[in-house]
Design a protein around this motif. Structure first.
Motif, mmCIF file in Angstrom:
data_model
loop_
_atom_site.group_PDB
_atom_site.id
_atom_site.type_symbol
_atom_site.label_atom_id
_atom_site.label_comp_id
_atom_site.label_asym_id
_atom_site.label_seq_id
_atom_site.Cartn_x
_atom_site.Cartn_y
_atom_site.Cartn_z
ATOM 1 N N THR A 157 -19.194 31.690 -33.890
ATOM 2 C CA THR A 157 -20.404 31.123 -33.298
ATOM 3 C C THR A 157 -20.325 31.229 -31.784
ATOM 4 O OG1 THR A 157 -19.491 28.887 -33.076
ATOM 5 C CG2 THR A 157 -20.508 29.461 -35.196
ATOM 6 N N ALA A 158 -21.457 31.002 -31.138
ATOM 7 C CA ALA A 158 -21.487 31.043 -29.676
ATOM 8 C C ALA A 158 -20.573 29.975 -29.086
ATOM 9 C CB ALA A 158 -22.919 30.855 -29.180
ATOM 10 N N ALA A 159 -20.529 28.797 -29.725
ATOM 11 C CA ALA A 159 -19.680 27.715 -29.220
ATOM 12 C C ALA A 159 -18.205 28.076 -29.354
ATOM 13 C CB ALA A 159 -19.987 26.418 -29.973
ATOM 14 N N GLU A 160 -17.827 28.637 -30.512
ATOM 15 C CA GLU A 160 -16.434 29.037 -30.698
ATOM 16 C C GLU A 160 -16.036 30.145 -29.730
ATOM 17 O OE1 GLU A 160 -15.749 28.029 -35.456
ATOM 18 O OE2 GLU A 160 -16.078 30.100 -34.813
ATOM 19 N N GLU A 161 -16.955 31.070 -29.487
ATOM 20 C CA GLU A 161 -16.663 32.162 -28.561
ATOM 21 C C GLU A 161 -16.488 31.631 -27.139
ATOM 22 O OE1 GLU A 161 -19.168 35.889 -26.890
ATOM 23 O OE2 GLU A 161 -18.959 35.807 -29.081
ATOM 24 N N ALA A 162 -17.343 30.702 -26.741
ATOM 25 C CA ALA A 162 -17.231 30.125 -25.395
ATOM 26 C C ALA A 162 -15.900 29.393 -25.234
ATOM 27 C CB ALA A 162 -18.399 29.177 -25.135
ATOM 28 N N GLN A 166 -0.628 23.283 -25.135
ATOM 29 C CA GLN A 166 -0.371 24.383 -26.057
ATOM 30 C C GLN A 166 -0.749 23.987 -27.478
ATOM 31 O OE1 GLN A 166 1.028 27.430 -24.695
ATOM 32 N NE2 GLN A 166 0.157 28.142 -26.623
ATOM 33 N N GLU A 167 -0.355 22.792 -27.878
ATOM 34 C CA GLU A 167 -0.679 22.322 -29.232
ATOM 35 C C GLU A 167 -2.188 22.214 -29.423
ATOM 36 O OE1 GLU A 167 -0.002 21.094 -33.107
ATOM 37 O OE2 GLU A 167 1.471 21.812 -31.667
ATOM 38 N N LYS A 168 -2.876 21.711 -28.402
ATOM 39 C CA LYS A 168 -4.331 21.567 -28.469
ATOM 40 C C LYS A 168 -4.992 22.934 -28.648
ATOM 41 C CE LYS A 168 -8.142 19.270 -25.979
ATOM 42 N NZ LYS A 168 -9.094 20.379 -25.781
ATOM 43 N N SER A 169 -4.480 23.937 -27.959
ATOM 44 C CA SER A 169 -5.044 25.271 -28.069
ATOM 45 C C SER A 169 -4.867 25.818 -29.481
ATOM 46 C CB SER A 169 -4.387 26.206 -27.056
ATOM 47 O OG SER A 169 -4.843 27.536 -27.219
ATOM 48 N N TYR A 170 -3.657 25.710 -30.017
ATOM 49 C CA TYR A 170 -3.415 26.215 -31.371
ATOM 50 C C TYR A 170 -4.240 25.453 -32.413
ATOM 51 C CZ TYR A 170 0.516 29.109 -29.825
ATOM 52 O OH TYR A 170 1.296 30.066 -29.221
ATOM 53 N N ARG A 171 -4.487 24.195 -32.144
ATOM 54 C CA ARG A 171 -5.220 23.360 -33.111
ATOM 55 C C ARG A 171 -6.724 23.596 -33.052
ATOM 56 N NH1 ARG A 171 -3.567 18.808 -31.302
ATOM 57 N NH2 ARG A 171 -5.433 18.245 -30.116
ATOM 58 N N GLU A 172 -7.273 23.811 -31.860
ATOM 59 C CA GLU A 172 -8.722 23.774 -31.693
ATOM 60 C C GLU A 172 -9.391 25.131 -31.478
ATOM 61 O OE1 GLU A 172 -9.698 21.029 -28.604
ATOM 62 O OE2 GLU A 172 -8.768 19.301 -29.618
ATOM 63 N N ILE A 173 -8.655 26.131 -31.011
ATOM 64 C CA ILE A 173 -9.283 27.398 -30.657
ATOM 65 C C ILE A 173 -9.256 28.348 -31.844
ATOM 66 C CG2 ILE A 173 -9.239 29.381 -29.116
ATOM 67 C CD1 ILE A 173 -10.037 26.704 -27.814
ATOM 68 N N ASP A 174 -10.428 28.812 -32.231
ATOM 69 C CA ASP A 174 -10.563 29.798 -33.298
ATOM 70 C C ASP A 174 -10.363 31.181 -32.685
ATOM 71 O OD1 ASP A 174 -11.363 31.537 -35.316
ATOM 72 O OD2 ASP A 174 -12.950 30.203 -36.036
ATOM 73 N N MET A 175 -9.316 31.879 -33.142
ATOM 74 C CA MET A 175 -8.994 33.188 -32.574
ATOM 75 C C MET A 175 -9.901 34.305 -33.074
ATOM 76 S SD MET A 175 -6.612 32.346 -30.530
ATOM 77 C CE MET A 175 -5.955 33.930 -30.024
ATOM 78 N N THR A 176 -10.762 33.988 -34.029
ATOM 79 C CA THR A 176 -11.799 34.939 -34.456
ATOM 80 C C THR A 176 -13.129 34.192 -34.450
ATOM 81 O OG1 THR A 176 -11.402 34.404 -36.776
ATOM 82 C CG2 THR A 176 -10.227 36.300 -35.879
ATOM 83 N N PRO A 177 -13.671 33.917 -33.276
ATOM 84 C CA PRO A 177 -14.859 33.062 -33.182
ATOM 85 C C PRO A 177 -16.059 33.634 -33.929
ATOM 86 C CG PRO A 177 -14.409 34.164 -31.090
ATOM 87 C CD PRO A 177 -13.228 34.407 -31.956
#
Length: 514
Positions: free
Chosen positions: A179-184, A166-177
């Motif tokens: 770029t293609a990498a962020e969206e993936a 859960q912490e990793k998700s909040y830290r690493e995932i951009d909720m408004t991607p």
């Protein structure tokens, strides 16, 4: 970041010890620990009719597992057995956790009052003892009863990932991607969450939807010995109450729906409603502070854009990202009493370049405690929502929503547009419907309360719920004010609700409280 249906209103007092005066997701916390009932399982062979444990429920004094203390000497817990699958009433059963505080005037007792405080995913067993002071007048003649709906906390609570994930998700995932990498990564994280739910809670996952929970409520009603259901639903609890009224109109007693979920909105419609509602609340906040709402919005949106590439430091060593910051901004908008904390948090971020206050607000919303442990309300919320809705918008469809949602709210719109795709991406269970059914012809009058400044369940949805319930059933009460939930916040609304529950006085449809 799904902001649908957090519990607020009268229960705010239950969490006064938290970081802010408003009731945050973290307050839903751990429920008291109810013992298993030894009574027979529920079954009468009909998935749409009431069936409940024969014999009395086994009520026992209950304590909170984290400290071993009971909620108070009057509180008792029990478990009612219900079918895991209501289409197979003779199959496997699960336990639904209950907590009860008896009426204080036993000679004038009217029956039991069941509560659902929202979420979905809020633990009624955990919340009701903390919120009960707000309902002291109702408790004079009703037993107050809270429950954990199926898939929540002590009722086969859904779990999907551990604290580290859960912490990793909040830290690493951009909720408004961007770029293609962020969206993936965004889409992959949503799929991983669903896969974790299937791995850890697969047996109950197909059965945690609102229709099943409403059927459970009728079994609870019967187990409590009540001919008709008296019910107080707040936020998501209004959707649950509307579903119950549709399924069992003849068993509707006195029912109040406060902070109402729009029953005509699909998943994109809910996101659109919330973009409108939270933007409205933000603008009202700026006006209350003597600031131009347009300028305040632009300044806040600019702060979020900076955080997208340059997160702010905090004293904990964790960083305040754009995604966490928007969650921190959302949190105090649920109640006007939280607005001073929003001012302090924005001032710290904009003037001092520090993210401590916004991060604390986001952690409270996300159910993270000081030791880094996360609650599971978000797990239950997602599982119930995705079990309900058939919609599975793609990333491309979310992208197409961005221009409209940015117009609705430059601050919240992008997050809510992307949320439509991330929430149920690749979900392992099919959803039940596009929108819930709430028509209840023949039911007794139901009070439907909408607050004009409600951010999470905007006012317009209350009128739609009243219309959906049907003529002579949905009785609309308008509260002119701010915040998510009116009972306990508006003396006028509180008086009307008390008179309805205690004396059966039904206000005129269209009544307004200022």
């Amino acid at each position: 970041m799904r902001v649908h249906g957090r519990v607020r209103g009268a229960v705010a007092a239950a969490c006064a010890a938290l970081l802010t005066p408003v009731l945050l997701a973290g307050c839903d916390g751990g429920p008291a620990s109810p013992p298993e009932s030894k009574g027979p399982r529920a079954s009468d062979g009909s998935p749409s009719a009431a069936s409940a444990s024969s014999g009395p429920l086994d009520w026992r004094r209950c304590g909170a597992p984290e400290d071993g203390e009971a909620p108070g000497p009057a509180w008792r817990c029990a478990t009612v057995r219900v079918p895991l699958d209501h289409a197979e009433p003779d199959g496997r059963t699960i336990g639904i956790a209950l907590i009860r505080k008896p009426a204080t005037r036993k000679s004038e007792r009217l029956g039991s009052m069941l509560f659902d405080f929202g979420g979905p995913g809020g633990s009624g067993v955990g919340i009701l003892p903390r919120a009960a002071d707000a309902y002291r007048e109702l408790n004079t003649r009703y037993d107050l009863v809270g429950f954990d709906p199926r898939g929540v906390a002590a009722s086969e609570g859904v779990r999907c990932r551990d604290d580290e994930e859960q912490e990793k998700s909040y830290r690493e995932i951009d909720m408004t991607p961007d770029t293609a990498a962020e969206e993936a990564a965004f889409v992959a994280d949503g799929r991983a969450f669903g896969a974790g739910c299937a791995r850890l809670s697969g047996a109950v996952l197909p059965h945690v939807g609102t229709t099943n929970a409403a059927r459970d409520m009728d079994l609870i009603r019967a187990a409590l010995g009540d001919e008709k259901l008296s019910y107080f639903g707040i936020s998501y609890g209004t959707e649950l109450g509307g579903t119950y009224a549709h399924l069992f109109p003849e068993r509707v007693g006195r029912v109040v729906l406060d902070a109402v979920v729009d029953p005509t909105a699909d998943s994109v419609g809910h996101a659109r409603n919330q973009a409108t509602g939270f933007q409205r609340a933000l603008e009202n906040y700026f006006r209350d502070r003597g600031q131009d709402p347009g300028a305040g919005t632009r300044r806040t949106a600019a702060l979020l854009r900076r955080l997208d590439t340059d997160p702010l430091p905090t004293s904990s060593g964790r960083e305040l990202s754009e995604s966490l910051a928007v969650t921190g901004i959302v949190t105090p908008l649920y109640s006007k009493s939280g607005w001073p904390s929003l001012t302090a948090a924005l001032d710290e971020a904009e003037k001092s370049g520090r993210g401590d206050r916004l991060l604390e607000l986001a952690d409270s919303y996300n159910g993270r405690d000081a030791d880094g442990h996360y609650g599971t309300q978000n797990h239950s919320q997602r599982a119930i929502s995705c079990a309900d809705t058939r919609a599975r918008p793609t990333a491309a469809e979310a992208r197409a929503l961005l221009p409209e949602f940015r117009r609705l709210s430059p601050v919240f719109g992008p997050f809510l547009a992307w949320d439509t795709a991330g929430w149920c991406a690749g979900w392992p269970v099919e959803g039940e419907h596009d929108t819930p059914e709430a028509s209840a012809p023949g039911a007794a009058p139901i009070l439907v309360i909408g607050t004009t400044g409600d951010p999470a369940t905007p006012y317009e949805g209350a009128r739609r719920m009243a219309d959906e319930l049907g003529e002579g059933v949905g009785v609309m009460v308008t509260n002119k004010g701010e915040g998510h939930g009116a009972y306990g916040e508006s003396p006028c609304v509180t008086s009307l609700v008390d008179a309805y529950f205690l004396d059966g006085e039904v206000p005129a449809d269209g009544r307004t409280c200022s």
